[in-house]
Scaffold this active site. Structure first.
Site, PDB file in Angstrom:
ATOM      1  N   SER A 138       0.985  -1.133  -0.011  1.00 17.10           N
ATOM      2  CA  SER A 138      -0.046   0.053  -0.057  1.00 17.10           C
ATOM      3  C   SER A 138       0.884   1.348  -0.114  1.00 17.10           C
ATOM      4  CB  SER A 138      -0.988  -0.063   1.308  1.00 17.10           C
ATOM      5  OG  SER A 138      -1.558   1.387   1.190  1.00 17.10           O
ATOM      6  N   TYR A 148      -0.661  -0.616  10.607  1.00 21.35           N
ATOM      7  CA  TYR A 148      -0.929  -1.006   9.177  1.00 21.35           C
ATOM      8  C   TYR A 148       0.167  -0.665   8.120  1.00 21.35           C
ATOM      9  CZ  TYR A 148      -3.624  -1.700   4.916  1.00 21.35           C
ATOM     10  OH  TYR A 148      -3.942  -2.041   3.609  1.00 21.35           O
TER      11      TYR A 148
END
Length: 256
Positions: A138, A148
């Protein structure tokens, strides 16, 4: 006929990969937790593309399930030519505190399973002299959004290291780092989608197409969207204050 295995292949980016691979002539193995949804997705893909679709119910947070998936990845009688490690989920858990149950699950799914499946697939592919491994990271890898971002940074770094180890073996390792994609990720994580302009979002189909095209060209890092490629270059070369500022703005957009 060549076969591709996609984890988290029933929705979002994973489903887009499955469709793109089927359109390119691959039979499929779809791995996900929901057996009913797997069956529905397989039937739809078979109907639309005429490809064979095998379903593999698996929870990548359960190590025995990962071991079963490794057996499929290393089955030389039914070789997997492309592995897409896409399974994952949004993580909106504070770093401060003692409850790490969800953090542990995230590490199992988005790090350990990627490590184990990639390593097993790479060994099987290397013995045949061909294959492709695509790991989904990401753009969060370049900012600071809790664990994350840290996990996705690990996926980026790991895949770059794997690509170096696989150099000149005929096996390609590529990591794709999309920006914001309108999938179920935010809803499942219990967070609002950030308030961003339309150009900031990319389609899941574009993520899959760019990743596969980049891997086919032998490149390691794929970033969908020319504007985002420029943004990543800036984040990599700018002072560290810029990623911190950007991270704060994203947090604020979700709280409004």
């Amino acid at each position: 006929m060549a076969t591709a295995l996609v984890t988290g292949g029933t929705s979002g980016i994973g489903l887009a990969f499955a469709g793109e691979l089927a359109e390119r002539g691959y039979d499929l193995v779809l791995a996900a937790r929901d057996a009913d949804r797997l069956a529905e997705t397989a039937a739809d893909l078979t109907d639309r593309f005429g490809r064979q679709v095998e379903t593999f119910p698996v929870d990548l947070a359960v190590r025995s399930d990962v071991d079963r998936l490794v057996e499929r990845l290393t089955d030389q009688q039914r070789p997997i030519e492309v592995l897409v490690n896409n399974a994952g989920f949004g993580l909106n858990t504070p770093l401060v505190g003692t409850d790490v149950e969800l953090q542990d699950r995230a590490i199992e799914v988005m790090c350990r399973a990627v490590l184990v499946c990639s390593g097993a697939a790479a060994e099987a592919m290397r013995s045949r002299g061909r294959g492709m491994i695509i790991n989904v990271s990401s753009l969060s890898a370049w900012i600071y959004k809790g664990n994350y971002s840290a996990l996705k940074r690990w996926v980026l770094s790991y895949t770059q290291a794997l690509a170096l180890e696989l150099a000149r073996t005929g096996v390609q390792a590529t990591v794709v780092c999309p920006s914001w994609v309108k999938t179920e990720l935010h809803e499942r994580a219990g967070v609002k989608r950030p308030r961003l302009p339309g150009w900031a979002w990319v389609e899941a189909t574009e993520v899959a197409r760019v990743a596969l095209d980049t891997a086919s060209r032998g490149k390691v890092v794929a970033i969908p969207g020319r504007g985002w490629r420029v943004a990543v270059w800036v984040l990599r070369h700018a002072p560290d204050a810029l990623p911190r500022f950007f991270s704060r703005r994203i947090s604020k957009s979700r709280s409004n």
